[in-house]
Design a protein around this motif. Structure first.
Motif, PDB file in Angstrom:
ATOM      1  N   LYS A  97      44.127  40.063  38.339  1.00 36.86           N
ATOM      2  CA  LYS A  97      45.005  41.160  37.909  1.00 36.86           C
ATOM      3  C   LYS A  97      44.452  42.514  38.351  1.00 36.86           C
ATOM      4  O   LYS A  97      45.188  43.390  38.810  1.00 36.86           O
ATOM      5  N   ILE A  98      43.137  42.697  38.209  1.00 37.17           N
ATOM      6  CA  ILE A  98      42.514  43.958  38.644  1.00 37.17           C
ATOM      7  C   ILE A  98      42.681  44.114  40.158  1.00 37.17           C
ATOM      8  O   ILE A  98      43.030  45.186  40.652  1.00 37.17           O
ATOM      9  N   GLY A  99      42.440  43.018  40.887  1.00 41.08           N
ATOM     10  CA  GLY A  99      42.593  43.043  42.344  1.00 41.08           C
ATOM     11  C   GLY A  99      44.019  43.350  42.757  1.00 41.08           C
ATOM     12  O   GLY A  99      44.255  44.133  43.688  1.00 41.08           O
ATOM     13  N   LYS A 100      44.995  42.768  42.044  1.00 38.88           N
ATOM     14  CA  LYS A 100      46.406  43.014  42.342  1.00 38.88           C
ATOM     15  C   LYS A 100      46.755  44.475  42.074  1.00 38.88           C
ATOM     16  O   LYS A 100      47.453  45.124  42.873  1.00 38.88           O
ATOM     17  N   GLY A 101      46.235  45.018  40.965  1.00 39.94           N
ATOM     18  CA  GLY A 101      46.493  46.417  40.636  1.00 39.94           C
ATOM     19  C   GLY A 101      45.947  47.347  41.696  1.00 39.94           C
ATOM     20  O   GLY A 101      46.609  48.316  42.097  1.00 39.94           O
ATOM     21  N   TYR A 102      44.740  47.043  42.181  1.00 33.82           N
ATOM     22  CA  TYR A 102      44.119  47.879  43.217  1.00 33.82           C
ATOM     23  C   TYR A 102      44.896  47.770  44.535  1.00 33.82           C
ATOM     24  O   TYR A 102      45.133  48.778  45.216  1.00 33.82           O
ATOM     25  N   SER A 144      37.120  49.087  47.712  1.00 34.65           N
ATOM     26  CA  SER A 144      37.222  47.626  47.798  1.00 34.65           C
ATOM     27  C   SER A 144      37.430  46.998  46.418  1.00 34.65           C
ATOM     28  O   SER A 144      36.940  47.505  45.391  1.00 34.65           O
ATOM     29  N   THR A 145      38.132  45.883  46.429  1.00 30.10           N
ATOM     30  CA  THR A 145      38.454  45.166  45.196  1.00 30.10           C
ATOM     31  C   THR A 145      37.190  44.733  44.460  1.00 30.10           C
ATOM     32  O   THR A 145      37.085  44.890  43.244  1.00 30.10           O
ATOM     33  N   ASP A 146      36.233  44.163  45.196  1.00 30.10           N
ATOM     34  CA  ASP A 146      35.003  43.666  44.560  1.00 30.10           C
ATOM     35  C   ASP A 146      34.254  44.780  43.828  1.00 30.10           C
ATOM     36  O   ASP A 146      33.767  44.589  42.708  1.00 30.10           O
ATOM     37  N   ARG A 147      34.184  45.945  44.454  1.00 28.63           N
ATOM     38  CA  ARG A 147      33.464  47.055  43.825  1.00 28.63           C
ATOM     39  C   ARG A 147      34.227  47.610  42.629  1.00 28.63           C
ATOM     40  O   ARG A 147      33.628  48.055  41.650  1.00 28.63           O
ATOM     41  N   VAL A 148      35.554  47.570  42.697  1.00 28.79           N
ATOM     42  CA  VAL A 148      36.360  48.003  41.556  1.00 28.79           C
ATOM     43  C   VAL A 148      36.102  47.077  40.368  1.00 28.79           C
ATOM     44  O   VAL A 148      35.864  47.536  39.244  1.00 28.79           O
TER      45      VAL A 148
END
Length: 288
Positions: A97-102, A144-148
């Motif tokens: 979900k966080i990755g999708k939001g980003y 980047s998604t991973d860092r977020v």
């Protein structure tokens, strides 16, 4: 259950789900004020993470009889709790979900990798009896998604810094009643930044707007690492009643080579130069 929510969907009623900071950003957007886009990782995400990790009982047990004036015990307990949060597995659905939001935020801003601020937003902020604002962490210029995702985790962990634990104990605020949301918001590559008060905070005069600013990102102003320029402006007449230009020796900027924000020396010819033009001050006062 909403694991993330767009800022545009938030208002004061959203506070239990997104915390004080994110709820206020939603209010500003709904009032037509220009706010960089973003989304909130909700308290539901935090609760799911803590539940799946199975560490709540251990954390509250460690905090039960903690004396906040015993600095060594406070630091050791805080370190232990933060390590538990930093090493626990984030559930896959929360990560997705966080990755999708980003990803959606990157699409909205038409860039492949958008620099964002990852900002803590606790459910106990700016209460009538205590202000918890500034107790948790913020991470700037995250790419980047991973860092977020990892920055979100670090924000969660910052709910248990020594300072935050001590503040809650001394204000008789139960640890289990505080939840944390995290805002993920487009960075502004600001020439100058700071804070603005819609009344004079020193005497409560509602006819004045007070602006404090400095070069670069606003971190140097809110952290107190630089003496900012200060402007006191009359709301009715629009006149700048007071103007204090300080020596602004450092600025917070993004360092391309290091890939992170740094405090850099300000050019000598800019150190004593006013960071805002008069027209910019007037536009800010209109917004206030």
């Amino acid at each position: 259950m909403d694991l993330i929510l767009d800022f545009r969907k938030l208002n004061k009623a959203s506070l239990p789900l997104v915390g004080g900071k994110n709820a206020s950003l939603g209010e500003l957007i709904n009032a037509g004020i220009r706010v960089p886009p973003g989304f909130a990782v909700t308290t539901d995400s935090y609760s799911v993470f803590m539940e799946k990790a199975g560490i709540n009982d251990t954390i509250f047990s460690l905090l039960a009889d903690l004396d906040p004036d015993n600095i060594e015990a406070l630091n050791q307990t805080a370190e232990k709790i933060q390590e538990m949060i930093k090493t626990a597995v984030i559930p896959e659905d929360v990560q997705k979900k966080i990755g999708k939001g980003y990803s959606l935020l990157c699409e909205k801003c038409e860039v492949d990798a958008l620099p964002v601020a990852v900002r803590s937003s606790a459910t106990a902020e700016d209460l009538p009896t205590a202000s918890f604002a500034g107790q948790q962490d913020t991470y700037l210029w995250i790419l980047s998604t991973d860092r977020v995702v990892e920055s979100v985790r670090k924000c969660w962990a910052s709910l248990y810094t020594p300072r935050a634990i001590s503040y809650r104990v001394k204000n008789d605020f139960p640890h289990e009643k505080v939840l944390i949301s995290v805002g993920v918001q487009k960075m502004v590559n600001s020439r100058a930044a700071g804070v603005m008060f819609t009344l004079n905070p020193t005497d409560g005069d509602i006819s004045k707007v007070v602006i404090e600013g400095s070069w670069g990102l606003g971190e140097t102003v809110v952290s107190g690492s630089v003496n900012p320029d200060k402007f006191v402006v009359d709301k009715v007449m629009g006149e700048i009643n007071e103007r204090t230009i300080s020596t602004k020796h450092i600025e917070c900027i993004f360092d391309v080579e290091k890939g992170e924000t740094v405090d850099a020396d300000v050019d000598e010819d800019l150190q004593c130069t006013c960071c805002l033009e008069d027209q910019e001050i007037k536009e800010l006062v209109k917004t206030a």
